[in-house]
Write a protein that holds these residues in place. Structure first.
Motif, PDB file in Angstrom:
ATOM      1  N   UNK A  30     -25.755  -1.321  31.531  1.00 13.69           N
ATOM      2  CA  UNK A  30     -24.616  -0.656  30.714  1.00 13.69           C
ATOM      3  C   UNK A  30     -24.912   1.074  30.404  1.00 13.69           C
ATOM      4  N   UNK A  31     -23.845   1.640  30.382  1.00 14.50           N
ATOM      5  CA  UNK A  31     -23.710   3.128  29.924  1.00 14.50           C
ATOM      6  C   UNK A  31     -23.555   3.341  28.781  1.00 14.50           C
ATOM      7  N   UNK A  32     -23.435   4.427  28.043  1.00 15.38           N
ATOM      8  CA  UNK A  32     -23.258   4.832  26.758  1.00 15.38           C
ATOM      9  C   UNK A  32     -21.822   5.432  26.624  1.00 15.38           C
ATOM     10  N   UNK A  33     -20.851   5.033  25.834  1.00 20.04           N
ATOM     11  CA  UNK A  33     -19.473   5.377  25.714  1.00 20.04           C
ATOM     12  C   UNK A  33     -19.217   5.704  24.184  1.00 20.04           C
ATOM     13  N   UNK A  34     -18.394   6.562  24.054  1.00 19.96           N
ATOM     14  CA  UNK A  34     -18.042   6.929  22.433  1.00 19.96           C
ATOM     15  C   UNK A  34     -16.826   6.094  22.086  1.00 19.96           C
ATOM     16  N   UNK A  35     -16.359   5.613  22.757  1.00 18.56           N
ATOM     17  CA  UNK A  35     -15.281   4.420  22.409  1.00 18.56           C
ATOM     18  C   UNK A  35     -15.727   3.115  22.508  1.00 18.56           C
ATOM     19  N   UNK A  36     -15.445   2.068  21.663  1.00 20.91           N
ATOM     20  CA  UNK A  36     -15.661   0.660  22.140  1.00 20.91           C
ATOM     21  C   UNK A  36     -14.968   0.145  23.161  1.00 20.91           C
ATOM     22  N   UNK A  37     -15.212  -1.066  23.660  1.00 19.58           N
ATOM     23  CA  UNK A  37     -14.936  -1.600  24.712  1.00 19.58           C
ATOM     24  C   UNK A  37     -13.324  -1.837  24.803  1.00 19.58           C
ATOM     25  N   UNK A  66     -33.457   1.334  28.084  1.00 19.83           N
ATOM     26  CA  UNK A  66     -32.062   1.062  28.481  1.00 19.83           C
ATOM     27  C   UNK A  66     -32.033  -0.476  28.694  1.00 19.83           C
ATOM     28  N   UNK A  80     -11.351   1.194  25.294  1.00 20.86           N
ATOM     29  CA  UNK A  80     -11.546   2.209  26.298  1.00 20.86           C
ATOM     30  C   UNK A  80     -10.776   1.586  27.476  1.00 20.86           C
TER      31      UNK A  80
END
Lengths: 257, 253
Positions: A162-169, A145, A172
């Motif tokens: 950093x964490x995992x997201x489904x939308x780009x920065x 990670x 979001x």
């Protein structure tokens, strides 16, 4: 007509045979797997407790924890099994400890918990080592990670994961940056906090330095045959030549250094 | 460093080796932590309020006597220790006493207390102690050994001349670190007794706990075969788990 039926029957029998062959194969696989399966057949709540004959014992002596070098010899499957053996052992130890506390008895050999935990930590680090080797070979990265060095909102250096997201920065809108952009502090409150905090750290460092200097003086006073290199190695921040000249460091002997 | 610095490296490694406990357990057993940041609150800085000064004596750190001597509220005078680079005294060594009423006598080291730079030599540097004195019983007088400082009070014995000598750590051609006597340049081997712990005299004499211990053969058996797979991939293949789903695109920030 008959021949067709017979043919059909044969076909079906062959398929049946094949099916049965398959089922035999799967059954064989099950048996083989069962051979490797080492869990005790009793699967009730008593597995959380130690064997009954150990209950009145006051000293349950066991060996040491698994070392890293020993775990490196083991295959992934073995490590996976060993993890669950250790996990069960740890659960058992926690249960026994709790039960002993409930009954106001002494829990025998509490260092066993530390040994199990050390082994589990070692297993984790061996697995991590292997995964990192794989990812470095395949992708050139560690596969861990990611960690970023940032300045957080109160101006302190921090490791940000950093964490995992489904939308780009940029899409979001709910995400708020929990650190300062470019590490630039422009808030008065943060600046004041940093000033006071730095002052605190500075005074702590100064105190530690004075304490060490004082300690070295006392050592010089007490021990006439002190090895200067060792002293220098132990207290690298202390000016030993200066400490030697002070009145505090003069002992009741002719110094050999 | 500032928080835990004062707790780091107080107990010597020979002590931990002798105790046969994990280091974390020894630390836990002698530490007096009065307050700690509770677990599970990452927003608070890790801190603890703990006793900083412990008096190490012949009582080992994990014992009740140690706890009794370091009861909360007791403060004793600071002890100054001469810094030592490489420890040279081990249990079972033959040493000569350089001070006191037994000056010049040779004996065997029976205990090493690294926290105070002490060794205890069997039957030397003793005093008399009355034990078990009662109203009706005069007590029994026993001899008890007092500790000796390794920096000035004892010296190792040279194996050739059988006289006290200074010692240096050097490397052999094979790369082993050995103690060498400066008087005769002979190697002073580390005695077998040095590996004695509370539980066993030597490693070979340890009796396995049949139910709980892994046998030495099982522990040293090599089952690792290098494969181009991660741990997870290997386990999934071993257990027949197939994963064909493609993960959706994700972003890390």
């Amino acid at each position: 007509m008959n021949t067709v039926i017979i043919k059909n029957i044969f076909r079906s029998t062959t398929t049946l045979c094949m099916r049965s062959q398959k089922s035999i194969n799967t059954a064989a696989a099950c048996i083989v797997k069962r051979d490797f399966h080492t869990t005790k057949p009793t699967q009730d709540l008593m597995e959380f407790f130690d064997a009954k004959k150990n209950w009145p014992e006051t000293n349950i002596r066991v060996g040491r924890a698994w070392k890293l070098d020993e775990l490196r010899l083991k295959s992934n499957t073995d490590l996976h099994k060993l993890w669950y053996v250790l996990l069960k052992e740890r659960n058992m130890l926690y249960t026994m400890e709790h039960e002993c506390n409930e009954r106001v008895r002494l829990f025998p050999n509490p260092e066993r918990i530390d040994k199990v935990e050390e082994s589990m930590n070692n297993i984790e680090s061996v697995i991590r080592e292997r995964n990192i080797a794989y990812y470095k070979l395949e992708t050139g990265e560690t596969g861990e990670r990611p960690v970023k060095d940032v300045i957080n909102l109160i101006g302190m250096p921090e490791k940000y994961q950093p964490s995992e997201y489904d939308t780009p920065k940029f899409m979001n809108t709910r995400w708020v940056r929990p650190y300062l952009k470019h590490g630039f502090i422009n808030s008065l409150a943060v600046k004041k906090f940093r000033r006071l905090y730095n002052e605190k750290i500075h005074s702590e460092v100064r105190k530690a330095h004075n304490r060490d200097f004082n300690h070295v003086q006392h050592l010089l006073k007490r021990f006439p045959n002190l090895d200067m290199d060792t002293l220098k190695a132990e207290y690298p921040n202390v000016d030993i030549e200066k400490a030697k000249r002070t009145k505090k460091s003069r002992g009741h002997f002719m110094p050999t250094y | 460093m500032r928080i835990y610095g004062y707790l780091a490296k107080k107990v010597g490694d020979l002590t931990i080796k002798y105790s046969n406990f994990p280091e974390s357990y020894v630390k836990k057993s002698y530490e007096q932590v009065y307050w700690k940041t509770p677990a599970g609150y990452p927003q608070y800085k890790k801190a603890q309020v703990a006793r900083k000064k412990y008096r190490f004596t012949t009582n080992r750190p994990w014992t009740g006597q140690f706890r009794q001597q370091n009861e909360p509220g007791t403060l004793r005078k600071k002890v100054f220790l001469e810094p030592i680079r490489d420890w040279t005294f081990f249990r079972g060594d033959r040493v000569e006493v350089m001070v006191g009423k037994d000056k010049g006598k040779q004996g065997i080291v029976s205990q090493v207390i690294q926290e105070r730079n002490w060794v205890i030599v069997e039957g030397l540097n003793t005093h008399l102690r009355v034990v078990g004195k009662d109203k009706n019983f005069p007590g029994i007088t026993i001899q008890s050994e007092a500790p000796l400082l390794v920096t000035s009070d004892v010296k190792l014995v040279d194996p050739e001349s059988l006289k006290a000598t200074d010692v240096e750590w050097r490397y052999t051609e094979e790369g082993d670190k050995v103690r060498v006597s400066l008087a005769s340049s002979r190697i002073i081997p580390i005695p077998k007794t040095a590996e004695e712990t509370i539980d066993y005299k030597s490693k070979e004499l340890y009796i396995d706990n049949i139910e709980k211990d892994t046998t030495a053969d099982a522990a040293t058996k090599i089952t690792f075969a290098p494969k181009l797979r991660t741990f997870e991939m290997d386990i999934m293949e071993e257990m027949g788990i197939k994963e064909d789903r493609v993960p959706a695109k994700s972003y890390w920030y």
